[in-house]
Motif scaffolding. Structure first.
Motif, short mmCIF file in Angstrom:
data_model
loop_
_atom_site.label_atom_id
_atom_site.label_comp_id
_atom_site.label_asym_id
_atom_site.label_seq_id
_atom_site.Cartn_x
_atom_site.Cartn_y
_atom_site.Cartn_z
N ALA A 148 42.96 29.22 9.13
CA ALA A 148 43.71 30.40 9.55
C ALA A 148 45.06 30.40 8.84
O ALA A 148 45.69 29.34 8.72
CB ALA A 148 43.90 30.41 11.06
N GLU A 159 42.40 33.22 16.94
CA GLU A 159 43.25 34.41 16.84
C GLU A 159 44.72 34.00 16.82
O GLU A 159 45.15 33.16 17.61
CB GLU A 159 43.00 35.37 18.00
CG GLU A 159 41.62 35.99 17.97
CD GLU A 159 41.43 37.05 19.04
OE1 GLU A 159 40.61 37.95 18.83
OE2 GLU A 159 42.11 36.97 20.09
N ASP A 183 42.17 37.14 6.20
CA ASP A 183 41.22 37.04 7.31
C ASP A 183 39.93 37.82 7.04
O ASP A 183 39.05 37.88 7.91
CB ASP A 183 41.85 37.50 8.62
CG ASP A 183 42.30 38.96 8.58
OD1 ASP A 183 42.08 39.64 7.55
OD2 ASP A 183 42.89 39.43 9.58
N TYR A 191 49.03 27.43 6.20
CA TYR A 191 47.66 27.57 6.69
C TYR A 191 47.39 26.44 7.68
O TYR A 191 47.98 25.36 7.61
CB TYR A 191 46.64 27.53 5.54
CG TYR A 191 46.63 26.25 4.76
CD1 TYR A 191 45.90 25.14 5.19
CD2 TYR A 191 47.38 26.12 3.60
CE1 TYR A 191 45.91 23.94 4.49
CE2 TYR A 191 47.41 24.93 2.88
CZ TYR A 191 46.66 23.85 3.33
OH TYR A 191 46.67 22.67 2.64
N THR A 198 45.98 37.67 12.82
CA THR A 198 44.76 37.31 12.10
C THR A 198 43.70 36.85 13.10
O THR A 198 44.03 36.35 14.18
CB THR A 198 45.03 36.21 11.05
OG1 THR A 198 43.87 36.03 10.24
CG2 THR A 198 45.39 34.90 11.69
N ARG A 199 42.43 37.06 12.72
CA ARG A 199 41.31 36.59 13.53
C ARG A 199 40.24 36.03 12.60
O ARG A 199 39.82 36.73 11.68
CB ARG A 199 40.73 37.73 14.36
CG ARG A 199 39.54 37.29 15.24
CD ARG A 199 38.76 38.47 15.79
NE ARG A 199 39.56 39.23 16.74
CZ ARG A 199 39.61 40.56 16.76
NH1 ARG A 199 38.93 41.28 15.90
NH2 ARG A 199 40.36 41.18 17.66
N VAL A 200 39.86 34.78 12.81
CA VAL A 200 38.80 34.17 12.00
C VAL A 200 37.82 33.44 12.91
O VAL A 200 38.11 33.19 14.07
CB VAL A 200 39.38 33.19 10.95
CG1 VAL A 200 40.28 33.90 9.96
CG2 VAL A 200 40.14 32.04 11.62
N ARG A 246 39.48 40.97 6.79
CA ARG A 246 39.35 42.20 7.58
C ARG A 246 39.94 43.43 6.87
O ARG A 246 39.90 44.52 7.41
CB ARG A 246 40.00 42.03 8.95
CG ARG A 246 39.37 40.90 9.76
CD ARG A 246 39.96 40.80 11.15
NE ARG A 246 39.66 41.97 11.95
CZ ARG A 246 38.51 42.18 12.58
NH1 ARG A 246 37.54 41.28 12.50
NH2 ARG A 246 38.33 43.25 13.31
N SER A 286 41.77 40.58 2.23
CA SER A 286 42.91 39.95 2.91
C SER A 286 42.48 38.56 3.38
O SER A 286 41.29 38.23 3.40
CB SER A 286 43.34 40.81 4.10
OG SER A 286 42.28 40.93 5.03
N GLY A 330 49.52 39.00 3.51
CA GLY A 330 49.09 40.33 3.93
C GLY A 330 50.06 41.44 3.58
O GLY A 330 49.83 42.61 3.90
N SER A 338 37.92 35.24 1.28
CA SER A 338 38.82 35.12 2.43
C SER A 338 39.52 33.76 2.32
O SER A 338 39.10 32.89 1.57
CB SER A 338 38.03 35.23 3.73
OG SER A 338 36.99 34.28 3.75
#
Length: 621
Positions: free
Chosen positions: A458, A434, A270, A415, A445-447, A272, A268, A324, A214
């Motif tokens: 992120a 998020e 994140d 980033y 995205t959510r980390v 996910r 991806s 992504g 990730s």
């Protein structure tokens, strides 16, 4: 193949003995006899073709090529030279001599009925030769540089992957004893540290390989084919990093892994979405690219086949860029330069775009295995095989600046990294970060931050307006705003995120935060539609913390008159309170206040400062 009429009788006799020796796999004897036959009769085309075959069996392609060329030169239209045309064409394509191969392939194709199965196979070779010739004439400006010698510490190293900030490198190595392991190296200034085993939890005496990370470097998926409890010949495993420790790898389970072969994962940014290669049933070809998404319940969903990407041939080594959208992969099936070529396709609202060949010299007549492109779209990392003096293959890691035509195809991303901590005690916090697209109100995205260190990374897409929310239980959420509508190049940002505790220590000031994604027209108090994301977050916070009461306050800069500013600040704060009440928050829990220009957070000496002063705050009562 029957000896031609009118050949020298002794030559024919030698030819027959040679054919018998060939049938009995007596290669040296067959080679000697065929040579004697053509010495007796230099026009003996059939013997030349068979002699070429023997050289191919003996893995001497250069000699076979010369002999086949001679056979074609003698009798270009004789059906016995079909094999010679086929082999010469394949040899020239393998060498990357595309222009030279074209006339041989064209002559070979004439031997078959148009549009027959064999004609189509040869036509594919012809298209490859023409494509290759065109690509070689239009090379991209690519100048690969080997990574630092410290990294190249093993006989072979390959499949490099990096974090979004390009500070951590993970790759597969082949040790002298034949064991494949995952190694990690970190960037120290301008140099890479010597590689170390990624973790004793991950590396074993059996083989581990083809890693994917990730963007924050804290989720790892890799392939293992023996020594672990699995479902098939090769399975995918996942491990998570907390602090400096990797968890025991877990098999990704029967939804991802089957009795078939699963390998070459690509996460991806994140973590996910997972792309991988499998030869399971239901594909387009034998080895296809599949994709699975992580559900909100933490379980991987049933993988789907990338039907518009896959071909009846094999696909390999997918890599999804940090944006992504851009999927890089290797394929034998899309038009290329022979063998595996590297391609890129983009995810669009209507599906995947038509895969584009990355061009020469990224692609050549050799197989190209995999490519990793940095988050900012500036650099690409890969491995390349080379023959060593002992005849064994060696693989080294390389990097090159992405040439402009390719850089235009890769939407760069920025980033954001840093640390989440308690604003009062500075203790690192486990928080959810998020990123929301303000135009669509959709999660990008959510980390999670690391529970031990508070560190997070992120990915921030370029070309849009985004809200970033940092949420931790027992704390006010932090909202940040990023406007990348005019930003094109990916640039990294570092930002520590202090979270205010809902219940401060005895005697401490009440916790307060700024709502950075509340938008009004200049001089107006109507809430812009893109404010909904922020307001809904506040509603959710109040639902999760039912005992909390808050004050929403409006603030302005010093432009426009004191009385007007005071009135505007009150109306803006009331607009937010009205929205909360309409969403079901009890009016007794929310109150509004307007302070006009009386509480600036910065001197009103610049537009940037005045923007900071035009704000909506909320604080715990």
């Amino acid at each position: 193949m029957v000896p031609g009429f009118g050949q020298n009788k002794k030559a024919v006799e030698l030819y027959k003995k040679a054919v018998d020796a060939l049938g009995n796999r007596q290669m040296p004897q067959a080679l000697d006899l065929f040579h004697q036959a053509v010495e007796r009769d230099t026009g003996y085309t059939e013997a030349y073709v068979k002699l070429g075959q023997v050289y191919e069996f003996m893995r001497q392609p250069d000699q076979a090529f010369q002999i086949y060329q001679r056979a074609i030169g003698q009798q270009p239209d004789n059906p016995v030279t079909s094999l010679a045309y086929q082999s010469v064409s394949a040899y020239l394509l393998k060498k990357g001599n595309y222009q030279s191969a074209i006339p041989y392939i064209e002559r070979y194709q004439q031997r078959f009925t148009p549009n027959s199965l064999q004609w189509k196979k040869v036509d594919r070779l012809l298209q490859t030769a023409r494509f290759g010739a065109q690509a070689v004439q239009n090379p991209l400006a690519v100048r690969p540089q080997p990574l630092a010698a410290t990294v190249q510490a093993f006989p072979s190293q390959y499949f490099p992957v990096l974090t979004a900030d390009e500070q951590t490198l993970v790759y597969t190595v082949l040790k002298p004893e034949g064991d494949e392991d995952l190694m990690v190296s970190t960037q120290k200034g301008e140099t890479w540290s010597p590689p170390v085993s990624i973790s004793p939890q991950i590396n074993t005496v059996n083989n581990e390989g083809t890693p994917t990370l990730s963007a924050d470097g804290r989720t790892l998926v890799f392939t293992a084919c023996q020594g672990r409890t699995g479902y098939g010949s090769c399975d995918l495993y996942i491990s998570h990093k907390t602090g400096d420790t990797w968890s025991d790898p877990k098999n990704l389970g029967p939804t991802i892994n089957t009795r078939s072969w699963e390998s070459q994962p690509a996460l991806s940014a994140d973590g996910r979405r997972l792309y991988f290669v499998s030869d399971r049933n239901g594909g387009v070809g034998r080895r296809d690219i599949w994709c699975s998404e992580l559900g909100d319940d933490g379980e991987w969903k049933t993988p789907y086949n990338l039907k518009s990407i896959n071909t009846p041939f094999d696909e390999a080594s997918p890599f999804i860029h940090a944006n992504g959208l851009s999927l890089f992969f290797a394929s034998e099936g899309h038009m290329g330069m022979g063998g595996y070529d590297l391609f890129v396709a983009d995810s669009t609202s209507s599906g995947w775009s038509n895969p584009q060949n990355l061009g020469y010299p990224i692609n050549t007549s050799d197989d190209q295995a995999a490519l990793f492109v940095s988050a900012n779209g500036a650099r690409a990392y890969y491995s390349q095989e080379q023959s060593a003096s002992d005849g064994k293959q060696r693989s080294k890691l390389y990097v090159f600046e992405l040439p402009e035509p390719l850089r235009q195809k890769v939407r760069p991303v920025s980033y954001l990294k840093g640390m989440v901590a308690d604003a009062r005690t500075k203790k690192p916090l486990n928080a959810t970060i998020e990123l929301i697209d303000l135009a669509t109100n959709k999660l990008v995205t959510r980390v999670q931050s690391d529970p031990q260190t508070g560190q997070y990374t992120a990915v921030l897409p370029t070309g849009g307006e985004y809200a970033l929310y940092v949420v931790g239980p027992g704390y006010l959420f932090k909202s940040l705003s990023f406007d990348f509508t005019k930003k094109h190049e990916g640039e990294g940002l570092t930002m520590s995120v202090p979270l205010e505790p809902i219940k401060p220590t005895e005697g401490g000031a009440p916790a307060k935060e700024t709502l950075n994604n509340i938008f009004f027209e200049t001089g107006r108090y109507d809430l812009a539609d893109k404010s909904r994301t922020e307001l809904d977050r506040l509603v959710k916070f109040l639902e999760v913390n039912p005992d909390v009461k808050i004050e929403v306050s409006g603030h302005t800069d010093n432009q426009g008159g004191v009385a007007n500013n005071l009135d505007l600040s009150k109306k803006r704060a009331q607009a937010v309170v009205d929205y909360l009440a309409k969403a079901g928050v009890a009016p007794a829990r929310i109150k509004s206040a307007g302070y006009g220009e009386t509480r600036p957070v910065a001197p009103n000496t610049s537009e940037e400062n005045r923007k900071l002063n035009r704000r909506i705050e909320w604080k715990i009562l």
